[in-house]
Enzyme design. Structure first.
Site, PDB file in Angstrom:
ATOM      1  N   LYS A 114       0.858  -1.184   0.000  1.00 37.69           N
ATOM      2  CA  LYS A 114       0.000   0.000   0.000  1.00 37.69           C
ATOM      3  C   LYS A 114       0.888   1.224   0.000  1.00 37.69           C
ATOM      4  O   LYS A 114       2.004   1.197   0.519  1.00 37.69           O
ATOM      5  CB  LYS A 114      -0.888   0.026   1.246  1.00 37.69           C
ATOM      6  CG  LYS A 114      -2.157   0.833   1.079  1.00 37.69           C
ATOM      7  CD  LYS A 114      -3.204   0.059   0.293  1.00 37.69           C
ATOM      8  CE  LYS A 114      -4.468   0.829   0.078  1.00 37.69           C
ATOM      9  NZ  LYS A 114      -5.494  -0.036  -0.544  1.00 37.69           N
TER      10      LYS A 114
HETATM   11  P1  NAD Z   1     -13.290   7.189  -3.337  1.00 39.83           P
HETATM   12  O1  NAD Z   1     -12.418   8.301  -2.915  1.00 39.83           O
HETATM   13  O2  NAD Z   1     -13.617   7.004  -4.789  1.00 39.83           O
HETATM   14  O3  NAD Z   1     -14.705   7.289  -2.570  1.00 39.83           O
HETATM   15  C1  NAD Z   1     -14.826   7.429  -1.192  1.00 39.83           C
HETATM   16  C2  NAD Z   1     -16.269   7.846  -0.903  1.00 39.83           C
HETATM   17  O4  NAD Z   1     -16.467   7.889   0.514  1.00 39.83           O
HETATM   18  C3  NAD Z   1     -16.617   9.255  -1.398  1.00 39.83           C
HETATM   19  O5  NAD Z   1     -17.949   9.250  -1.907  1.00 39.83           O
HETATM   20  C4  NAD Z   1     -16.536  10.111  -0.146  1.00 39.83           C
HETATM   21  O6  NAD Z   1     -17.350  11.294  -0.220  1.00 39.83           O
HETATM   22  C5  NAD Z   1     -17.073   9.123   0.863  1.00 39.83           C
HETATM   23  N1  NAD Z   1     -16.753   9.458   2.249  1.00 39.83           N
HETATM   24  C6  NAD Z   1     -15.597   9.893   2.778  1.00 39.83           C
HETATM   25  N2  NAD Z   1     -15.732  10.111   4.097  1.00 39.83           N
HETATM   26  C7  NAD Z   1     -17.003   9.790   4.392  1.00 39.83           C
HETATM   27  C8  NAD Z   1     -17.765   9.793   5.586  1.00 39.83           C
HETATM   28  N3  NAD Z   1     -17.255  10.214   6.732  1.00 39.83           N
HETATM   29  N4  NAD Z   1     -19.043   9.365   5.526  1.00 39.83           N
HETATM   30  C9  NAD Z   1     -19.583   8.962   4.362  1.00 39.83           C
HETATM   31  N5  NAD Z   1     -18.932   8.954   3.214  1.00 39.83           N
HETATM   32  C10 NAD Z   1     -17.667   9.356   3.224  1.00 39.83           C
HETATM   33  O7  NAD Z   1     -12.648   5.862  -2.727  1.00 39.83           O
HETATM   34  P2  NAD Z   1     -12.939   4.349  -3.160  1.00 39.83           P
HETATM   35  O8  NAD Z   1     -11.898   3.917  -4.120  1.00 39.83           O
HETATM   36  O9  NAD Z   1     -14.371   4.161  -3.497  1.00 39.83           O
HETATM   37  O10 NAD Z   1     -12.581   3.606  -1.790  1.00 39.83           O
HETATM   38  C11 NAD Z   1     -13.521   3.449  -0.740  1.00 39.83           C
HETATM   39  C12 NAD Z   1     -13.047   2.327   0.156  1.00 39.83           C
HETATM   40  O11 NAD Z   1     -12.933   1.129  -0.596  1.00 39.83           O
HETATM   41  C13 NAD Z   1     -11.660   2.528   0.797  1.00 39.83           C
HETATM   42  O12 NAD Z   1     -11.670   1.904   2.066  1.00 39.83           O
HETATM   43  C14 NAD Z   1     -10.744   1.777  -0.146  1.00 39.83           C
HETATM   44  O13 NAD Z   1      -9.543   1.381   0.484  1.00 39.83           O
HETATM   45  C15 NAD Z   1     -11.627   0.605  -0.472  1.00 39.83           C
HETATM   46  N6  NAD Z   1     -11.292  -0.113  -1.691  1.00 39.83           N
HETATM   47  C16 NAD Z   1     -11.232   0.509  -2.902  1.00 39.83           C
HETATM   48  C17 NAD Z   1     -10.966  -0.228  -4.036  1.00 39.83           C
HETATM   49  C18 NAD Z   1     -10.977   0.394  -5.400  1.00 39.83           C
HETATM   50  O14 NAD Z   1     -10.872  -0.347  -6.381  1.00 39.83           O
HETATM   51  N7  NAD Z   1     -11.147   1.698  -5.537  1.00 39.83           N
HETATM   52  C19 NAD Z   1     -10.707  -1.599  -3.937  1.00 39.83           C
HETATM   53  C20 NAD Z   1     -10.774  -2.216  -2.698  1.00 39.83           C
HETATM   54  C21 NAD Z   1     -11.078  -1.456  -1.569  1.00 39.83           C
END
Ligand code: NAD
Length: 424
Positions: A114
């Site tokens: 990471k």
């Molecule tokens: P992103 O930045 O695209 O989206 C994050 C979302 O969460 C946004 O809509 C943001 O406004 C919202 N958010 C932030 N703080 C918040 C809060 N306090 N309450 C409610 N909503 C809130 O990120 P992402 O890529 O969608 O990642 C989200 C999660 O999924 C993370 O934990 C990331 O590690 C995990 N993840 C992502 C992927 C991927 O392919 N992008 C893969 C596996 C895991």
């Protein structure tokens, strides 16, 4: 240290300690060889970099970034890059360890990594983000590469960030190196289906879990926290299956509609105003209310540590599908187990992203690209097999899905480590 999605929350132990505790539980259950245990409990490499970036006004700001490789026994390290003002080394170590287990659960030949930069991308111009990304990439180039460590998007990074990273490494080499990152735009070696892959994998897992709890997903009531890359795709795909998205949230708050929020309206509201709040035909609720809604499936898809001892008791959903990494603290996990909530653990539930990242890397190496249908069919096969393997271990050992997924993953990584032996 507080590294949760809500600044008002408190976390007693660090995220890395939580990650180690979960590993220890699985290691105990497997009666893991103590020598291997010592190896797997710690990250293999921790790189911290401090580097200057010129702001648009000509001033120089020094940023701090990290790249952690947790384990390399099953293949090159793999893991996303996070940009966040509150990201810590502890959090990145925890997330790197999670990646090791995640790749092992879905049986793709990678170890875990990471990366992160402490920054607030919302307060930076595109040019500043590009300069910061290119310099950070250069600083961590001693670790990353298509054979050694492959990056991907995470919170606040996207396909454009990956394009800058790929271009920076390619400029150093003098030729294109598409395999150093995944989640790239299609025009430079990205894969069909990557954008939706994590959300699609979440949905495949929810479909399998629904069979276990005998839930008919047509008209099932779903609440999704987070409307980014993972949450957004999950909402859209579940809506296509006929589920009712009763609530969805982003950083600015949550919106609710008993008859189902219309995803296209929510997306338009977010694109036009930068916030979901005000989506037509919805009422505003808080992010905490969303977690406690009367619904069938709750999908935390924002940041870690949102389900904790102080609010897990209020969760009414039958299934919690962890789209985010680490959204449930160990205390909350125990409470949900007690309540009979089926938790699909992050290392299984959101592994669709890394799976299609693997497909992207394979396609880049072959220089031969697959169709969307091939990608989605292979993704479904892998996710379904991983869910079935996990559910089988859960049944055989009478444990919850998280412990089963950890047992499956830790067992596979331990076997690879033992088979390779300890160098020298
Ligand atoms: P992103 O930045 O695209 O989206 C994050 C979302 O969460 C946004 O809509 C943001 O406004 C919202 N958010 C932030 N703080 C918040 C809060 N306090 N309450 C409610 N909503 C809130 O990120 P992402 O890529 O969608 O990642 C989200 C999660 O999924 C993370 O934990 C990331 O590690 C995990 N993840 C992502 C992927 C991927 O392919 N992008 C893969 C596996 C895991």
């Amino acid at each position: 240290m507080v590294t949760t999605a809500d600044a008002s929350t408190h976390q007693a132990t660090s995220l890395f300690e939580d990650a180690q505790a979960r590993f220890d539980e699985a290691a105990d259950a497997l009666r893991l060889n103590p020598n291997v245990r010592g190896v797997l409990r710690e990250p293999r490499r921790e790189l911290t970099v401090h580097f200057p970036v010129e702001r648009d006004d000509g001033s120089i700001e020094v940023f701090t970034g990290y790249r952690i490789q947790h384990n390399l026994a099953r293949g090159p390290a793999k893991g996303g890059i996070r940009y966040h003002p509150e990201v810590t080394l502890d959090e990145v170590k925890a997330l790197a360890m999670l990646m090791t287990w995640k790749c092992a659960v879905v049986q793709i030949p990678y170890g875990g990594a990471k990366g992160a930069v402490i920054c607030n991308p919302k307060e930076m111009s595109l040019r500043e983000l590009e300069r910061m990304t290119r310099r950070y990439t250069t600083e961590i180039s001693i670790l990353i590469g298509p054979e050694s460590d492959i990056a991907a998007p995470d919170v606040n990074t996207n396909a454009q960030t990956m394009a800058w990273m790929m271009d920076t490494i390619s400029m150093h080499q003098g030729y294109s190196v598409p395999g150093v990152v995944t989640g790239k735009p299609l025009s430079i070696g990205g894969s069909e289906g990557r954008t939706d892959a994590t959300g699609r994998g979440v949905v495949y897992c929810i479909q399998e879990a629904a069979k276990l709890v005998k839930l008919d997903l047509r008209d099932a009531r779903i609440a999704v926290q987070g409307f980014g890359k993972v949450g957004g795709a999950t909402v859209r795909l579940l809506h296509e299956l006929g589920c009712k998205i009763v609530a969805v949230s982003d950083m600015s708050g949550a919106v609710f509609r008993g008859d189902g929020v219309e995803p296209t309206l929510a997306l338009r509201q977010q694109q036009e105003t930068g916030s979901l709040v005000g989506t037509p035909r919805t009422e505003r609720i808080s992010n905490e209310d969303l977690l406690r809604l009367d619904c069938d499936v709750l999908v935390p898809a924002a940041l870690e540590g949102v389900l904790r001892a102080d609010n897990a008791g209020g969760v009414k959903a039958k299934i919690v599908a962890e789209g985010a990494n680490g959204p449930t603290t160990p205390e909350a996990d125990a409470m949900l187990r007690e309540q009979g909530t089926l938790v699909i653990p992050d290392i299984l539930c959101n592994a669709g992203g890394v799976t299609v990242s693997y497909f992207e890397w394979v396609q880049d190496r072959e220089e031969f690209f697959w169709t969307l249908e091939e990608i989605n069919a292979r993704l479904r096969r892998i996710m379904t097999r991983a869910f079935e393997d996990t559910a089988r271990i859960a049944r055989e050992h009478d444990v919850e899905l998280r412990k089963a997924a950890y047992m499956l993953a830790v067992g596979r990584v331990a076997e690879a480590t033992l088979t390779r032996g300890i160098y020298p």
